[in-house]
Design a protein around this motif. Structure first.
Motif, short mmCIF file in Angstrom:
data_model
loop_
_atom_site.label_atom_id
_atom_site.label_comp_id
_atom_site.label_asym_id
_atom_site.label_seq_id
_atom_site.Cartn_x
_atom_site.Cartn_y
_atom_site.Cartn_z
N THR A 202 -2.58 11.31 6.52
CA THR A 202 -3.15 11.36 5.14
C THR A 202 -3.00 9.84 4.63
O THR A 202 -4.17 9.29 4.17
CB THR A 202 -1.86 11.99 4.29
N LYS B 71 -7.19 13.20 6.14
CA LYS B 71 -7.17 14.34 5.14
C LYS B 71 -7.58 13.74 3.84
O LYS B 71 -7.13 12.81 3.67
CB LYS B 71 -6.06 14.98 5.25
N ALA C 61 -12.08 11.34 3.31
CA ALA C 61 -11.75 12.33 4.40
C ALA C 61 -12.85 12.29 5.45
O ALA C 61 -13.88 12.13 5.19
CB ALA C 61 -11.46 13.52 3.90
#
Length: 657
Positions: A595, A657, A636
């Motif tokens: 992330t 992500k 992403a």
């Protein structure tokens, strides 16, 4: 017999170019082939198989100025079967077209218990009629008196010549020449347990023969009789004599232990070359003592070792006294000394039991001379010597060490420098490489001390059994491939670093001759790195395409096949993949998917140098130098991280992500 190093005597310890050595080597072997060519066309004589010789008394009257011998040979023997006739090998006639050999050997009498026996002759035998049937297990003595000009062909087995104006006489009987000058049993199936040799010659000369000199008696008529006794079993072709104005120089050898006491080295030298020759034999005790540490005590240590100079161009390993030719500078070559001395263990103590097994004599003597290079000159010289032998062996794609019956009647094949000598020697080295020094040398010591072989005869399977027993290995495939069949392997070797500290090596093999489908062999490979780094590996290759994963303590940048020339091969190639690593899991990234942050983990023995990120289109989007990469600002999708370490490059994919 020395067929390999003959003219190397010209330069005793001088380093010669490989091209010069190869030419001299082949010239010398060619000379030996010529010398024996007319004597090889014989077969094993079954007429002499019904008795066992136990003793010879050999009485010879000679003058080096004349090609002539007066002889009386008294032989004690034991009947193996019931027998009514007794046959000895004795050549009757020579090439009558040559006036030097127009006189044939004539037998004047044959006696047993002072009674005359009837006999007949053919060109190769004397056939004696026994007075009654002699039963198996009983012994008798027969005395044969004869005279004449001994047969000679090619080089000849009984030669008169001169040196510096002085007459000289010598004999050389390998392989079938003993019968030219004395009645004997010359096949490789019997040894006399002991001999006494009495040589009557002009008093101004010194005579030499096997064993230890017992006396020299002045006969008061211008001649002296020299008596030698040899108390060990000896084959007919190894019995010899030489006569001229020898100057005698003695040395001492032996390890000085109870098992190996000191014993004399007696050198018989031409006076005109004695000063230089004395210097050349100085190395003899060192080599003798080295051989004793490897193979056990000198086999004839209760008597002597020595050299007797003759004018042939090489050497011959007569038991306890090698006949040797000095070079133009009056010196023996070190390799000649080492080769002939090696025969005292391999050839004289344990003798090949057929000419098909000649490599048990010549391959060993060649390898012992090679080991002397290793001992005295070091590893680099030893590698060069092995490389020279491999070049000779692989100059043809085929050829076996062991011979067929037909080949064993061909002098060119028996005395093949490429096969009997060089290949025989290198196969012994490969056995040493395969078994390791401890088991190899123990196996050889066991072979030499086997009561069924010591001071007798051996065949190739006898050697195999002793090496198997010492090592615990089954050597059937090895002997089939390397001794009985032909050719050599050709390797294609590829390697790649697959991880930090690890490489994968793949071996593929073809064969130079179809008689061997695959050579199962330990294959030596060396990986190299920067700054002279190197690591050697021995890969037990049993199948084609076999792969080995090995540990490497550095980043490999090169590969060498057979760096120490430990196995026979030609035209083999070895390559290392250009990329340092394959794209394998030697480093990790987490979390995946990620992330905000991507963590890079590399092994402890690596140093992270950089991380380069690429998007799905392969476009570079950032370069980082820490183990944590900030992903904020990236959209992403799929990305790649190119991780550079001191061991090379790896590519890892991850999802943002």
């Amino acid at each position: 017999m020395k067929k390999l190093y003959l003219l190397l005597a010209l330069l005793p310890c001088v380093q010669l170019s490989a091209q010069t050595l190869d030419k001299e080597f082949e010239d010398l072997v060619a000379a030996e082939r010529k010398s024996a060519s007319k004597r090889m066309a014989v077969v094993v004589n079954p007429d002499t198989y019904n008795y066992d010789v136990t003793y010879h008394k050999l009485e010879f009257k000679v003058d080096p100025a004349n090609l002539y011998i007066d002889g009386k040979v008294t032989t004690t023997y034991t009947a193996v079967t019931d027998m009514t006739t007794l046959v000895f090998d004795l050549a009757r006639i020579t090439d009558t077209s040559d006036p030097n050999y127009a006189t044939q050997i004539e037998v004047s009498s044959v006696k047993m218990n002072n009674n005359n026996l009837a006999f007949t002759r053919n060109d190769e035998e004397i056939i004696i009629t026994l007075p009654t049937t002699q039963t198996a297990g009983t012994s008798a003595t027969v005395e044969i008196t004869y005279a004449g000009a001994p047969a000679g062909s090619g080089f000849g087995s009984f030669i008169t010549d001169n040196h510096n104006g002085t007459p000289v006489l010598w004999t050389l009987s390998e392989p079938f020449g003993a019968r030219d000058w004395w009645p004997c049993k010359q096949d490789l199936n019997d040894k006399a347990n002991s001999i006494d040799v009495y040589i009557t010659a002009p008093s101004e000369y010194n005579s030499v023969s096997n064993g230890l000199q017992q006396s020299k008696t002045d006969n008061g008529d211008g001649t002296s009789t020299t008596h030698f006794h040899h108390g060990y079993p000896i084959a007919a072709y190894l019995i010899a004599m030489a006569v001229t104005n020898y100057q005698i120089y003695e040395q001492q050898a032996g390890l000085g232990t109870a098992e190996s006491p000191f014993f004399p080295i007696v050198n018989y030298m031409y006076p005109e070359t004695a000063p230089t020759n004395t210097n050349s034999v100085a190395i003899t005790p060192t080599i003798l003592n080295f051989y004793e540490t490897k193979f056990g005590p000198y086999p004839f240590r209760n008597e002597k070792y020595g050299h007797a100079q003759f004018a042939w161009g090489g050497g011959m390993e007569h038991t306890t006294v090698s006949f040797m030719t000095a070079g133009n500078n009056g010196a023996y070559s070190r390799s000649l000394i080492a080769h002939e001395m090696g025969h005292q263990w391999f050839g004289d103590k344990v003798t090949c039991g057929s000419w098909k097994d000649i490599w048990l004599n010549e391959g060993f003597a060649t390898y012992l001379a090679s080991m002397t290079i290793e001992f005295l000159d070091g590893d680099a010289a030893f590698v060069n010597n092995k490389n020279s032998m491999i070049t000779s062996i692989t100059s043809s794609p085929n050829g076996a060490i062991y011979m067929t019956d037909t080949e064993a009647l061909n002098v060119n094949r028996i005395f093949s420098s490429r096969l009997s000598y060089n290949k025989g020697a290198m196969v012994l080295h490969m056995l040493r490489f395969k078994l390791g020094d401890t088991d190899f040398f123990q196996g050889l010591r066991n072979y030499l001390s086997d009561p069924n072989l010591a001071y007798g005869y051996a065949l190739t399977p006898n050697l195999k059994v002793h090496l198997e027993n010492a090592s615990g290995l089954d050597l059937t495939d090895f002997f089939n491939d390397w001794v009985y069949n032909q050719g050599y392997p050709i390797y294609t070797i590829s390697a790649r670093m697959i991880a930090p500290g690890q490489a994968r090596i793949t071996l593929n093999q073809t064969q130079s001759d179809p008689s061997v489908s695959f050579f199962e062999l330990p294959v030596p490979v060396r990986l190299t790195g920067s700054g002279g780094q190197q690591q050697d590996y021995v890969l037990n290759n049993t199948t084609n395409g076999q792969q080995f994963v090995v540990n490497v303590p550095f980043n490999a940048t090169g590969i060498e096949f057979n760096p120490k020339k430990d196995i026979i091969s030609k035209n083999s190639t070895a390559t290392l993949a250009a990329d340092a690593f394959e794209f394998e899991a030697t480093a990790t990234v987490y979390p995946n998917p990620a992330t905000d942050e991507l963590h890079i983990v590399v092994p402890q023995n690596q140093t992270l140098q950089s991380v380069v990120l690429y998007n799905a289109l392969g476009q570079k989007i950032g370069v980082y130098h820490t183990e944590k990469v900030n992903l904020n600002g990236l959209s992403a999708g799929m990305y790649s991280a190119e991780i550079m370490t001191n061991y090379g490059r790896l590519l890892k994919k991850f999802i943002k992500k």
